[in-house]
Design a protein around this motif. Structure first.
Motif, PDB file in Angstrom:
ATOM      1  N   SER A  77       8.699  -3.461  -0.010  1.00  0.00           N
ATOM      2  CA  SER A  77       7.584  -2.593   0.386  1.00  0.00           C
ATOM      3  C   SER A  77       6.424  -3.476   0.838  1.00  0.00           C
ATOM      4  CB  SER A  77       7.161  -1.699  -0.779  1.00  0.00           C
ATOM      5  OG  SER A  77       6.062  -0.914  -0.403  1.00  0.00           O
ATOM      6  N   ASN A  78       6.173  -3.479   2.137  1.00  0.00           N
ATOM      7  CA  ASN A  78       5.071  -4.283   2.680  1.00  0.00           C
ATOM      8  C   ASN A  78       3.725  -3.572   2.566  1.00  0.00           C
ATOM      9  OD1 ASN A  78       6.413  -6.654   3.574  1.00  0.00           O
ATOM     10  ND2 ASN A  78       7.191  -5.566   5.370  1.00  0.00           N
ATOM     11  N   HIS A  79       3.786  -2.271   2.296  1.00  0.00           N
ATOM     12  CA  HIS A  79       2.547  -1.474   2.331  1.00  0.00           C
ATOM     13  C   HIS A  79       2.838  -0.160   1.611  1.00  0.00           C
ATOM     14  CE1 HIS A  79      -0.965   0.563   3.760  1.00  0.00           C
ATOM     15  NE2 HIS A  79      -0.539   0.958   4.926  1.00  0.00           N
ATOM     16  N   ALA A  80       1.931   0.236   0.742  1.00  0.00           N
ATOM     17  CA  ALA A  80       2.202   1.397  -0.124  1.00  0.00           C
ATOM     18  C   ALA A  80       1.875   2.735   0.513  1.00  0.00           C
ATOM     19  CB  ALA A  80       1.422   1.259  -1.429  1.00  0.00           C
ATOM     20  N   GLU A  81       1.223   2.755   1.664  1.00  0.00           N
ATOM     21  CA  GLU A  81       0.814   4.047   2.221  1.00  0.00           C
ATOM     22  C   GLU A  81       2.047   4.936   2.416  1.00  0.00           C
ATOM     23  OE1 GLU A  81      -1.805   3.908   5.624  1.00  0.00           O
ATOM     24  OE2 GLU A  81      -2.365   6.009   5.363  1.00  0.00           O
ATOM     25  N   LYS A 105      -0.392  -5.953  -6.319  1.00  0.00           N
ATOM     26  CA  LYS A 105      -1.273  -4.850  -5.911  1.00  0.00           C
ATOM     27  C   LYS A 105      -0.471  -3.688  -5.350  1.00  0.00           C
ATOM     28  CE  LYS A 105      -5.571  -7.286  -5.108  1.00  0.00           C
ATOM     29  NZ  LYS A 105      -6.429  -7.958  -4.146  1.00  0.00           N
ATOM     30  N   CYS A 106       0.605  -4.012  -4.660  1.00  0.00           N
ATOM     31  CA  CYS A 106       1.426  -2.952  -4.079  1.00  0.00           C
ATOM     32  C   CYS A 106       2.216  -2.230  -5.176  1.00  0.00           C
ATOM     33  CB  CYS A 106       2.357  -3.519  -3.013  1.00  0.00           C
ATOM     34  SG  CYS A 106       3.086  -2.256  -1.960  1.00  0.00           S
ATOM     35  N   VAL A 107       2.638  -2.969  -6.192  1.00  0.00           N
ATOM     36  CA  VAL A 107       3.300  -2.324  -7.337  1.00  0.00           C
ATOM     37  C   VAL A 107       2.358  -1.278  -7.932  1.00  0.00           C
ATOM     38  CG1 VAL A 107       4.137  -2.665  -9.701  1.00  0.00           C
ATOM     39  CG2 VAL A 107       4.798  -4.283  -7.908  1.00  0.00           C
ATOM     40  N   ALA A 108       1.118  -1.686  -8.156  1.00  0.00           N
ATOM     41  CA  ALA A 108       0.144  -0.764  -8.759  1.00  0.00           C
ATOM     42  C   ALA A 108      -0.080   0.454  -7.856  1.00  0.00           C
ATOM     43  CB  ALA A 108      -1.175  -1.496  -9.005  1.00  0.00           C
ATOM     44  N   ALA A 109      -0.203   0.210  -6.554  1.00  0.00           N
ATOM     45  CA  ALA A 109      -0.451   1.327  -5.629  1.00  0.00           C
ATOM     46  C   ALA A 109       0.753   2.272  -5.577  1.00  0.00           C
ATOM     47  CB  ALA A 109      -0.765   0.784  -4.240  1.00  0.00           C
ATOM     48  N   LEU A 110       1.947   1.706  -5.580  1.00  0.00           N
ATOM     49  CA  LEU A 110       3.151   2.555  -5.537  1.00  0.00           C
ATOM     50  C   LEU A 110       3.260   3.402  -6.806  1.00  0.00           C
ATOM     51  CD1 LEU A 110       5.716   0.066  -3.947  1.00  0.00           C
ATOM     52  CD2 LEU A 110       4.841   2.164  -2.915  1.00  0.00           C
ATOM     53  N   LYS A 111       2.852   2.817  -7.932  1.00  0.00           N
ATOM     54  CA  LYS A 111       2.884   3.584  -9.188  1.00  0.00           C
ATOM     55  C   LYS A 111       1.847   4.710  -9.155  1.00  0.00           C
ATOM     56  CE  LYS A 111       4.491   0.064 -12.435  1.00  0.00           C
ATOM     57  NZ  LYS A 111       4.029  -0.770 -13.553  1.00  0.00           N
ATOM     58  N   TRP A 147      -4.894  -1.854   3.941  1.00  0.00           N
ATOM     59  CA  TRP A 147      -5.095  -1.569   2.519  1.00  0.00           C
ATOM     60  C   TRP A 147      -5.091  -2.911   1.773  1.00  0.00           C
ATOM     61  CZ3 TRP A 147      -1.955   3.151   0.172  1.00  0.00           C
ATOM     62  CH2 TRP A 147      -2.398   4.351   0.747  1.00  0.00           C
ATOM     63  N   PRO A 148      -5.524  -2.921   0.513  1.00  0.00           N
ATOM     64  CA  PRO A 148      -5.629  -4.217  -0.172  1.00  0.00           C
ATOM     65  C   PRO A 148      -4.292  -4.869  -0.517  1.00  0.00           C
ATOM     66  CG  PRO A 148      -6.194  -2.396  -1.643  1.00  0.00           C
ATOM     67  CD  PRO A 148      -6.073  -1.813  -0.287  1.00  0.00           C
ATOM     68  N   GLU A 149      -3.193  -4.105  -0.485  1.00  0.00           N
ATOM     69  CA  GLU A 149      -1.912  -4.622  -0.973  1.00  0.00           C
ATOM     70  C   GLU A 149      -0.972  -5.062   0.150  1.00  0.00           C
ATOM     71  OE1 GLU A 149      -2.328  -1.812   0.170  1.00  0.00           O
ATOM     72  OE2 GLU A 149      -0.420  -1.002   0.784  1.00  0.00           O
ATOM     73  N   THR A 150      -1.436  -5.039   1.407  1.00  0.00           N
ATOM     74  CA  THR A 150      -0.521  -5.260   2.536  1.00  0.00           C
ATOM     75  C   THR A 150       0.040  -6.685   2.564  1.00  0.00           C
ATOM     76  OG1 THR A 150      -2.526  -5.541   3.858  1.00  0.00           O
ATOM     77  CG2 THR A 150      -1.374  -3.452   4.071  1.00  0.00           C
ATOM     78  N   MET A 151       1.276  -6.787   3.042  1.00  0.00           N
ATOM     79  CA  MET A 151       1.920  -8.107   3.168  1.00  0.00           C
ATOM     80  C   MET A 151       2.933  -8.065   4.315  1.00  0.00           C
ATOM     81  SD  MET A 151       4.592  -8.288  -0.035  1.00  0.00           S
ATOM     82  CE  MET A 151       6.269  -7.666   0.167  1.00  0.00           C
ATOM     83  N   PRO A 220       6.834  -4.469  13.770  1.00  0.00           N
ATOM     84  CA  PRO A 220       5.909  -3.644  12.984  1.00  0.00           C
ATOM     85  C   PRO A 220       6.589  -2.351  12.528  1.00  0.00           C
ATOM     86  CG  PRO A 220       5.392  -3.456  15.324  1.00  0.00           C
ATOM     87  CD  PRO A 220       6.589  -4.364  15.217  1.00  0.00           C
ATOM     88  N   SER A 221       5.891  -1.600  11.724  1.00  0.00           N
ATOM     89  CA  SER A 221       6.468  -0.352  11.203  1.00  0.00           C
ATOM     90  C   SER A 221       6.068   0.877  11.994  1.00  0.00           C
ATOM     91  CB  SER A 221       6.077  -0.173   9.734  1.00  0.00           C
ATOM     92  OG  SER A 221       6.749  -1.139   8.973  1.00  0.00           O
TER      93      SER A 221
END
Ligand code: FEO
Length: 396
Positions: A77-81, A105-111, A147-151, A220-221
């Motif tokens: 998951s590169n991005h939680a949106e 950060k993405c783990v937290a956002a996905l949760k 977003w802050p969790e992007t990778m 890109p996605s």
């Protein structure tokens, strides 16, 4: 969307959304969009790069079935949106051994967004790699795009960079790769303006970080893939760079024609001074077009009448939007007509406080513009031309 091979063992399995016309209930999508997802099959393990919008999860699953995927080891998951994570719960239900790989950060956002058990996550750090056998995924943290969790995720052997939203475009297209560079660049610029422009400084840092990476394909996605990565990377460097163009964007609305007359006069005056003008009628324009105009423009002029002692609500809406988009505009001005008084200049100025721009003298007139009012508009045009460093002067 048809399953297609990008390179041996790497397939596009995402979906097109031909009919979608609005994103976030805000952003116009004149050409639809796509939710790209990619299957990377190594000699030992298989990873899905990003999911799709929940409205399209059945199409993603059908694509995986078409490829005969019976076991999925990882979902990166590169991005939680939600347009990329919405399908994750269903994928995890379908593939009980699948682990979501992403940063903390993405783990937290996905949760926050989904009901996913802790033991379904594998947390990775910047630069860390994950072997799929004969393919290696490398994770590159790239926070705040948007977003802050992007990778990003890079397949070392194939030199494919999966960037999620970064370098993307809201564009539904039958071609997997960019085939016509000019319209693809416009779609990417619109996307940059709407999504990435507020994070211009982070964009620059991420471009620097990618400079040392050998990239053959940018995936890109949203929108088509780039097999000429330099084109999109250079475009981003241009858009995010500090230079502005000799352009004035005029975002305007008029009720009874007075502000419109001022705008028409100002357009002509600016053109005579050698300034390129991009007017946008706020009652008709696609706000994405306005955002695109702001990517390069040196000057923003908001022109509106005063309504109930403040700016016309259409102008206030545009001002709030511009403030959020934070373009690199250097100069601003306010133009308009009022009936008896108000605080239009003060309120619009407060609404655009994020802009690091020099305010030029406003031109507000009581009632219809006449006589000296046009001289003031000429002076504003001359000031803008001078600020832009334009040396061409009008014949009069
Ligand atoms: Fe395409 Fe930020 O989601």
């Amino acid at each position: 969307m048809t399953v297609r091979e990008i390179k041996a063992g790497v397939h596009a399995v995402g979906t097109q959304d031909w009919d979608r016309r609005l994103f976030d209930e805000l952003i116009p999508l004149p050409e639809g969009t796509s939710y790209n997802s990619f299957l990377v099959s190594g000699s030992e393990k298989t990873a899905l790069i990003d999911g799709v919008d929940p409205t399209k999860e059945d199409e993603l699953i059908a694509n995986l079935r078409e490829l005969g995927v019976e076991n999925l080891d990882f979902l990166v998951s590169n991005h939680a949106e939600q347009d990329h994570s919405g399908a994750i719960p269903k994928i995890l239900g379908l593939y009980p051994n699948c682990i979501v790989v992403t940063n903390a950060k993405c783990v937290a956002a996905l949760k926050d967004l989904h009901d996913i058990a802790d033991d379904r996550f594998m947390e990775i750090a910047d630069g860390e790699t994950l072997s799929l056998g004969d393919k290696t995924l490398q994770f590159i943290l790239a926070p705040w795009v948007h977003w802050p969790e992007t990778m990003f995720t890079y397949v070392q052997e194939d030199k494919i960079l999966f960037t999620c939203d970064f370098l993307g475009a809201h564009l539904a297209a039958s071609n997997l790769f960019v085939t016509d560079a000019a319209p693809a660049r416009i779609a990417a610029k619109r996307y940059y303006a709407e999504i990435m422009m507020p994070f211009r400084n982070q964009v620059k840092k991420h471009l620097e970080k990618l400079a040392g990476l050998k990239i053959e394909i940018v995936a890109p996605s949203h929108g088509p893939l780039h097999d000429n990565p330099t084109a999109i990377l250079d475009a981003y460097a241009d858009w995010a760079g500090d230079d502005v163009k000799n352009e004035a964007v005029i975002a305007y609305v008029s009720m009874h024609g007075s502000t419109r007359r001022m705008v028409d006069y100002l357009i002509d005056a600016l053109i005579k001074k050698g300034v390129t003008v991009k007017p946008f009628n706020l009652t008709q324009t696609d706000l994405g077009e306005l955002a695109m105009g702001l990517v390069d423009a040196a000057t923003l002029i908001i022109a509106c009448p005063t309504v109930l002692a403040g700016p016309h609500p259409a102008a206030a809406y545009a001002a709030i939007l511009v403030n959020a988009l934070k373009p690199k505009t250097r100069f601003t001005a306010i133009v308009g007509s009022y009936g008896w008084g108000g605080r239009t200049v003060e309120q619009l100025t407060a609404m655009t406080g994020n802009l690091k721009a020099e305010p030029l003298d406003p031109v507000l007139v009581k009632g219809r513009p006449q006589g000296n009012d046009f001289d003031r508009l000429d002076q504003l045009a001359a000031k803008i031309a001078a600020k832009h460093g334009v040396e061409v002067s009008s014949p009069d």
